[in-house]
Design an enzyme around this catalytic site. Structure first.
Site, mmCIF file in Angstrom:
data_model
loop_
_atom_site.group_PDB
_atom_site.id
_atom_site.type_symbol
_atom_site.label_atom_id
_atom_site.label_comp_id
_atom_site.label_asym_id
_atom_site.label_seq_id
_atom_site.Cartn_x
_atom_site.Cartn_y
_atom_site.Cartn_z
ATOM 1 N N GLY A 209 0.816 -1.078 -0.114
ATOM 2 C CA GLY A 209 -0.193 -0.324 -0.246
ATOM 3 C C GLY A 209 0.738 1.486 -0.132
ATOM 4 O O GLY A 209 1.808 1.530 -0.482
ATOM 5 N N GLU A 233 5.308 -3.551 1.423
ATOM 6 C CA GLU A 233 5.970 -2.895 -0.051
ATOM 7 C C GLU A 233 5.097 -1.334 -0.637
ATOM 8 O O GLU A 233 4.400 -1.520 -0.102
ATOM 9 C CB GLU A 233 5.157 -3.619 -0.994
ATOM 10 C CG GLU A 233 5.488 -3.002 -2.564
ATOM 11 C CD GLU A 233 5.375 -4.253 -4.065
ATOM 12 O OE1 GLU A 233 3.983 -5.404 -3.605
ATOM 13 O OE2 GLU A 233 4.654 -3.654 -4.556
ATOM 14 N N CYS A 270 2.138 -1.555 -8.861
ATOM 15 C CA CYS A 270 3.531 -0.433 -8.502
ATOM 16 C C CYS A 270 4.610 -1.125 -8.959
ATOM 17 O O CYS A 270 6.344 -0.269 -8.733
ATOM 18 C CB CYS A 270 3.310 -1.761 -7.764
ATOM 19 S SG CYS A 270 3.140 -4.016 -7.881
#
Lengths: 502, 502
Positions: A209, A233, A270
């Site tokens: 997140g 992460e 991401c």
């Protein structure tokens, strides 16, 4: 508190959840690999059996396309089956046996047997952008279960019904396959998540997140009387470096692929390339605009992400000297129930390297959504130094070279790039992460808070710790350490009389 | 600032030290395993060549016996040679190769090659109590060098001349063997140590020392803009649990060995048994007193440790209800130069389990020195629950059973004990740590801050991180990932077409 059909969930407290995970750990850590592997495969099968239902809920809750969600659900099944392979193989236990040796160089050596062992209950904060693959039955859950750790998932508020349904299906499949009750549990509120980070029974946490939330939770994990590892992460901008020669050879293909990589899933990945570094004087406007103009509107995942995206884009555009290459659109649709939906097309901007350096976080911080910055670097720029200064921690770094450009100089550049990312790509694009043994999805801070990978089979290492048994009778040893090796795991033996290099 | 003979050390700053380590990293990470292995063996050889000189300095600075120091120096050489074996073997790199596969179940898979790779310069805070084995050329240094990380050692103030001399000898040996200059550096002041924890070039820290200092440094490492891993070994009380039947069979031997384990090196060992748990009604006074009375005076390492020992013993003795079994002596000798020396004999006290619970930290906290507590537990006490409540994090836990007592109940007990320590001993004593592949020297907090071991070959894992190269041309890959495998390392291949369990 989550409202499932199971009555025992209705009035439970956070302490109940943690205690049940702790109780499940007793049995789970002792299950034979075959049982655990079969349970993981059954979990994959139940997801496949309910694909239509699950994908429909996910589409409604996230706005991601059916094709993307079907692919992601398949990936989630592959992850579970890949880990079934890992647990059955047993290499991950890194079993080492030192035979007792009365003549060892430092004096009599006892019988020592070391294995990696599950850390205990794991708390897994699910991600917004992968409702299957980084959520209830996603990679972190699969890795922790494989290790032998019960999992408590904190559902992401962006897809609550999907989380609840997947938890019901998978928890039932695991229990039917012989794993203890409460091997997988779900909580839904932020307060529960925070309380569980601090609960003594929870032995590790995984999080995917934002940097802000991740840092808050990591601080809680570190401030416990007994700190626990927090595998967060937190963000990555995934720069792509392009040489003059690469552009001369294939500018058209390269720029079209760049736009596609930024735009897929509305840039809510991401590994989205947030920066494309090209030599000064490169002509890229027409190609970027042509490709970007073809990208259809895509819904952003939820109102919170839409707000964050609008804010970050506005910050970036407000930096003096930023040039807009392709202005994206943004449309708010409040025709349905609830807070409405935001639909966007991608935005591309361009800056010279010097401006990026001066602008700082307003440009350098991640923008979660379909936004990317083309950076023009001067001839002779030291790209390794640029990365070290401006992009020190990433999941990925990509280098596009010309066909015959691979040489000693680039080998040194690669060595330097490898200090700043977990995955180095030579050509290609960082989005689309393969789920395989050799994948590394993790990198220097802020990409991840603690070294490790959350994709691929090495992800299991985060949920294991070393335990050595000294001079233990056979009947008291864990199965992988017994002479008869009932689990059939690979083991490294230091035999009596082996000098070990002495 | 340390004053070595080398002129370049005289006016250097902390930033110089860090920058030099960073520069050494470039070369060191690329050295072939054979070169690194030979350098480690040369370092061991130079220690052996200077054994008489080094042991004499160590005796003077620490008060440890010649026999103990010669043994420790040999252990330090064995550690270096064992790691030479590790680096030549290459298994520690965990190399994984995924062949490109256009037909992979989730879509075309790129060529992926993953290796573990050195994290970068490592800062190593040396320990007071092992002037060789946990100091300048000790286990942490050997593990980090093996991984390919330059090392900056913060010398312990308890043995400054020894640290300086070992650093000179070993740095010279490493450089003569072909490793880069500044692969090993020494700093001596506390300010330098703290500044280096926060220096951007330092990528990991290892620490062996007190909980108070370790927590301060860990907080600094975590508060960096880019937090780094901090591998601290902060303390352990190493409970030894004895059953009724074990005592019936061998009370005499067992109690004599207990006293010896507490008293060796004046109890200044991280694995000293701080607690012996025996059934209520056990008669142990005479045996403990008889053995303790034979223990000669031993010098404590330094004035700071002597002060800490006196304070903690006083705190423990002040707890209402503590019964002294054998009162130790303490003698201050200020006949020499400097602050004087403290000489002690061991102290043993006894408490019922209930009192230990009520006394809390005054008794439960580690006492660094020759002090130990006999705890009398009532019949039927749940020893697993006692450990979980009172001794949650340790380097070791030891269980002494009767000859035919190993059975299902103890297997469950062991499973529970393994949650609270890194090494579980069945019989024997935790002091005397074997340096071998299967050793685990690390455990739940506060034994260590972050999972890992600081003894044995698995210690190298703390200084490595995963890096994956995707679709890289052969000439740009690090040697262990090339098709021709020039380093000859073992590798796991996921072949094209391999289903990986799908």
């Amino acid at each position: 508190m989550t409202a499932t059909a199971a009555p025992e969930h209705l009035d439970r407290t956070v302490d109940d959840v943690a205690r049940r995970a702790q109780e499940a750990f007793d049995g789970l850590s002792r299950t034979a690999p075959g049982v655990r592997a079969a349970a993981l495969r059954d979990a994959a099968a139940t997801l496949a059996d309910h694909a239509d239902e699950l994908v429909a809920i996910a589409q409604d809750e996230t706005g991601l396309s059916e094709a993307r969600l079907r692919g992601e659900l398949k990936r989630t099944q592959v992850q579970l089956r890949l880990f079934a392979h890992v647990v059955a193989d047993g290499t991950y236990l890194d079993v080492r046996l030192d035979e007792a040796d009365p003549d060892f160089v430092l004096g009599p050596r006892p019988d020592l047997r070391r294995t990696l062992w599950p850390v205990g209950p794991v708390l897994n904060f699910a991600a917004s952008n992968f409702p299957f693959a980084f959520s209830v039955a996603g990679g972190d859950t699969a890795a922790a279960l494989t290790a032998g750790c019960p999992v408590i998932v904190k559902a992401h508020p962006g897809h609550p019904r999907l989380s609840e349904r997947v938890a019901q299906l998978v928890a039932a499949a695991l229990q039917a396959a012989g794993l203890p009750e409460f091997t997988l549990q779900l909580v839904t509120s932020q307060d529960e998540g925070v309380a569980l980070v601090e609960h003594p029974a929870v032995r590790a946490a995984a999080f995917t997140g934002s940097q802000r939330v991740g840092q808050l939770l990591a601080a809680r994990a570190a401030a416990r009387p007994d700190p626990i590892p927090f595998f967060g992460e937190l963000g990555s901008v995934n720069p792509v470096l392009v040489t003059e020669q690469a552009l001369q050879e294939r500018a058209g293909d390269l720029l079209a692929a760049y736009v596609a990589s930024v735009s897929g899933s509305a840039g809510q990945l991401c590994t989205k390339p947030g920066f494309l570094l090209v030599p000064e004087g490169t002509e890229y406007d027409d190609a970027v605009v042509a490709a970007a103009a073809q990208v259809p509107e895509h819904r952003l995942l939820n109102p919170s992400i839409a707000d964050g995206y609008a804010r970050r884009v506005a910050e970036a555009l407000a930096v003096d000297g930023v040039r807009v290459v392709h202005p994206g659109s943004s449309r708010h649709d409040d025709s349905g129930a609830g807070p409405g939906q935001t639909w966007v097309t991608p935005t591309f901007v361009a800056v010279p390297l010097d401006l990026l350096r001066r602008a700082g976080d307003a440009l350098l911080d991640e923008v979660f959504g379909p936004f990317s910055v083309v950076v023009e670097y001067p001839e002779g720029a030291d790209l390794a130094a640029v990365v070290a200064e401006l992009f020190p921690g990433n999941l990925t770094l990509t280098l596009h070279l010309g066909e015959h450009e691979a040489a000693e100089a680039q080998a040194a550049l690669l060595t330097h790039l490898a200090r700043h990312a977990g995955r180095i790509l030579l050509g290609g694009w960082p989005t689309g992460v393969a789920v395989t043994p050799a994948m590394q999805h993790g990198g220097p801070w802020p990409a991840t808070t603690t070294d490790g990978t959350s994709v691929g089979t090495a992800a299991i290492g985060r949920f294991l710790r070393g335990v050595t048994f000294q001079d233990a009778p056979q009947e008291l040893l864990p199965p992988p350490l017994r002479d008869d090796n009932p689990w059939g795991v690979p083991r490294t033996v230091a035999a009596r009389g082996d000098s070990l290099g002495w």
